[in-house]
Design a protein around this motif. Sequence first.
Motif, PDB file in Angstrom:
ATOM      1  N   GLU A 123       0.665  -1.222   0.073  1.00  0.00           N
ATOM      2  CA  GLU A 123      -0.026  -0.327   0.264  1.00  0.00           C
ATOM      3  C   GLU A 123       0.707   1.256  -0.586  1.00  0.00           C
ATOM      4  O   GLU A 123       0.378   2.460  -0.306  1.00  0.00           O
ATOM      5  N   TYR A 156       7.647   6.878  -1.006  1.00  0.00           N
ATOM      6  CA  TYR A 156       7.163   7.063  -2.589  1.00  0.00           C
ATOM      7  C   TYR A 156       7.755   8.450  -3.212  1.00  0.00           C
ATOM      8  O   TYR A 156       7.160   8.933  -2.510  1.00  0.00           O
ATOM      9  N   ARG A 165       3.445  16.291 -12.831  1.00  0.00           N
ATOM     10  CA  ARG A 165       3.472  17.292 -11.599  1.00  0.00           C
ATOM     11  C   ARG A 165       2.915  19.069 -11.778  1.00  0.00           C
ATOM     12  O   ARG A 165       2.231  19.986 -11.103  1.00  0.00           O
ATOM     13  N   PHE A 182      -3.201  10.974  -1.708  1.00  0.00           N
ATOM     14  CA  PHE A 182      -2.260   9.860  -1.937  1.00  0.00           C
ATOM     15  C   PHE A 182      -1.476  11.224  -2.136  1.00  0.00           C
ATOM     16  O   PHE A 182      -0.171  10.763  -2.840  1.00  0.00           O
ATOM     17  N   PRO A 187       4.763  16.780  -3.100  1.00  0.00           N
ATOM     18  CA  PRO A 187       5.393  17.000  -4.854  1.00  0.00           C
ATOM     19  C   PRO A 187       3.925  17.913  -5.249  1.00  0.00           C
ATOM     20  O   PRO A 187       4.583  18.729  -5.945  1.00  0.00           O
ATOM     21  N   ASP A 203      -1.237  10.626   3.756  1.00  0.00           N
ATOM     22  CA  ASP A 203      -0.900   9.885   3.382  1.00  0.00           C
ATOM     23  C   ASP A 203      -1.120   8.889   4.660  1.00  0.00           C
ATOM     24  O   ASP A 203      -1.000   8.993   5.375  1.00  0.00           O
ATOM     25  N   LEU A 204      -1.090   7.603   4.003  1.00  0.00           N
ATOM     26  CA  LEU A 204      -0.876   6.197   5.026  1.00  0.00           C
ATOM     27  C   LEU A 204       0.297   6.130   6.171  1.00  0.00           C
ATOM     28  O   LEU A 204       0.385   5.716   6.709  1.00  0.00           O
ATOM     29  N   GLY A 230      -3.165   8.980   7.802  1.00  0.00           N
ATOM     30  CA  GLY A 230      -4.708   7.823   7.928  1.00  0.00           C
ATOM     31  C   GLY A 230      -5.000   7.685   6.193  1.00  0.00           C
ATOM     32  O   GLY A 230      -4.083   7.823   5.093  1.00  0.00           O
ATOM     33  N   ASP A 231      -6.127   6.345   6.958  1.00  0.00           N
ATOM     34  CA  ASP A 231      -6.623   6.069   5.468  1.00  0.00           C
ATOM     35  C   ASP A 231      -7.776   7.132   4.836  1.00  0.00           C
ATOM     36  O   ASP A 231      -8.168   7.505   5.458  1.00  0.00           O
ATOM     37  N   VAL A 232      -7.132   7.729   3.896  1.00  0.00           N
ATOM     38  CA  VAL A 232      -7.497   8.631   3.231  1.00  0.00           C
ATOM     39  C   VAL A 232      -9.806   9.047   2.983  1.00  0.00           C
ATOM     40  O   VAL A 232     -10.557   9.430   3.560  1.00  0.00           O
ATOM     41  N   ASN A 249      -3.298  10.590  -7.256  1.00  0.00           N
ATOM     42  CA  ASN A 249      -2.232   9.548  -7.851  1.00  0.00           C
ATOM     43  C   ASN A 249      -1.674   7.818  -6.820  1.00  0.00           C
ATOM     44  O   ASN A 249      -0.562   8.390  -6.346  1.00  0.00           O
ATOM     45  N   PHE A 257     -10.986   4.774  -4.888  1.00  0.00           N
ATOM     46  CA  PHE A 257     -11.175   5.616  -4.279  1.00  0.00           C
ATOM     47  C   PHE A 257     -12.413   6.966  -4.169  1.00  0.00           C
ATOM     48  O   PHE A 257     -12.228   7.766  -4.330  1.00  0.00           O
TER      49      PHE A 257
HETATM   50  N1  SAM Z   1       1.763  11.857  -4.802  1.00  0.00           N
HETATM   51  C1  SAM Z   1       2.644  11.561  -4.327  1.00  0.00           C
HETATM   52  C2  SAM Z   1       3.733  11.451  -5.861  1.00  0.00           C
HETATM   53  O1  SAM Z   1       3.754  11.393  -6.367  1.00  0.00           O
HETATM   54  O2  SAM Z   1       5.126  11.246  -4.834  1.00  0.00           O
HETATM   55  C3  SAM Z   1       3.078   9.993  -3.956  1.00  0.00           C
HETATM   56  C4  SAM Z   1       2.067   9.077  -5.005  1.00  0.00           C
HETATM   57  S1  SAM Z   1       1.966   7.196  -4.041  1.00  0.00           S
HETATM   58  C5  SAM Z   1       2.281   6.338  -5.980  1.00  0.00           C
HETATM   59  C6  SAM Z   1       0.297   7.015  -3.675  1.00  0.00           C
HETATM   60  C7  SAM Z   1       0.407   7.016  -1.890  1.00  0.00           C
HETATM   61  O3  SAM Z   1      -0.312   6.374  -1.714  1.00  0.00           O
HETATM   62  C8  SAM Z   1       2.562   6.609  -1.425  1.00  0.00           C
HETATM   63  O4  SAM Z   1       2.422   7.897  -0.504  1.00  0.00           O
HETATM   64  C9  SAM Z   1       1.176   5.742  -0.523  1.00  0.00           C
HETATM   65  O5  SAM Z   1       1.498   5.408   0.825  1.00  0.00           O
HETATM   66  C10 SAM Z   1      -0.156   6.634  -0.559  1.00  0.00           C
HETATM   67  N2  SAM Z   1      -1.709   5.051   0.366  1.00  0.00           N
HETATM   68  C11 SAM Z   1      -1.763   4.330  -0.511  1.00  0.00           C
HETATM   69  N3  SAM Z   1      -2.646   4.154   0.081  1.00  0.00           N
HETATM   70  C12 SAM Z   1      -3.502   4.789   0.888  1.00  0.00           C
HETATM   71  C13 SAM Z   1      -4.841   4.606   1.548  1.00  0.00           C
HETATM   72  N4  SAM Z   1      -5.938   4.483   1.487  1.00  0.00           N
HETATM   73  N5  SAM Z   1      -5.052   6.511   2.111  1.00  0.00           N
HETATM   74  C14 SAM Z   1      -3.933   7.591   1.828  1.00  0.00           C
HETATM   75  N6  SAM Z   1      -2.658   7.138   1.375  1.00  0.00           N
HETATM   76  C15 SAM Z   1      -2.856   5.872   0.607  1.00  0.00           C
END
Ligand code: SAM
Length: 326
Positions: A123, A156, A165, A182, A187, A203-204, A230-232, A249, A257
């Motif tokens: 995740e 990530y 972006r 997310f 960024p 973000d989780l 947290g979980d969005v 993203n 979602f």
């Molecule tokens: N937007 C950022 C970027 O461009 O660098 C990060 C994108 S990354 C592909 C996806 C992010 O979503 C990760 O940091 C992950 O921890 C977060 N994530 C995954 N599931 C999630 C959830 N249920 N709620 C919140 N964040 C979550």
Amino acid sequence: MEAPCVRVERERGEETRTRLAEANLLAEEFEIEVAEGYLYLPVTDPEAVPDELEVVARAVGERDTPDTPTDLLGFEPTYERLGDIVILDEDDSDRARDIADAVMDSDIPVKTVVNRASKVKGELRVRDWEVLVGDGTETVHREYGCEYLLDVAEVYFSPRLATERHRVAEQVESGERAFDMFAGVGPFVVPFAKRGAQAVGVDLNERAVEYLRENARRNDVEERVTAIQGDVREVAPEYADWADRVVMNLPHSADEFLDSAVELAGDDCAVHYYDIQHEDDPFGPGEAAIRAAAEPDYDVEVETRHAVRSYAPHELNVCLDVRLSR
Ligand code: SAM
């Protein structure tokens, strides 16, 4: 030697050079050339250059500097740069070590070389790394005038998405309310806040949220940024009907979602929906999923269908910019 170059009128040279440098796209091993009123700026990745700039192939001189990795190796290695970390994607560990040695002996300002040791997983979308040189994986990366502290082993972050972006950030207006579902280390959130938006990032990943708070401070926008771990899906109800803009993203599973995105949306809301789909129909599944989640409460208008980059053979990473109007 022939290299891909951005060609601009001389008067726009400095502005364009700065823009490419901020996006980490300038190929520093080549000379910038001037001819017949135009500047030729060598670039590292022609596909990442914004569409409005012209890219041409041109013979340019190599800079009179110490050796490049290519000179030292006799072949052109593939690598990405993230702050003072060089990232390799090599299956052969001997080849990876040779490239790491050449990178360290070259003029690239680098402290650490890492090789990808797994795919992004789970995740949190973090991957394992083999550290070939150096003793840490934290760095400061600069992108379009913002700086980000981050640890590649804990969060990530893809420097390849800088242009994308920036494309989205340029749409943000001062005073708007933007929600990144997310957010990673910020960024999207940080440049949005720099443009005057009130920005919320969720973000989780606890470490990503700590970096997001630090990056808001570093870029002097902490008063306009709210970072939530947290979980969005659980955070969204607190911001119901709030957002003028939502960024999604998480390309492999953003569709799961969409109910939360619709919950976040105010009466008029831009949604940036990232997806990975087969090249035969890269936008159709995303558009169908968005309509299923948002209609009939909202009118759904797809404003842009944008191919961000190729992801794998026959698969594209795409973005749908969608307007939801109640
Ligand atoms: N937007 C950022 C970027 O461009 O660098 C990060 C994108 S990354 C592909 C996806 C992010 O979503 C990760 O940091 C992950 O921890 C977060 N994530 C995954 N599931 C999630 C959830 N249920 N709620 C919140 N964040 C979550």
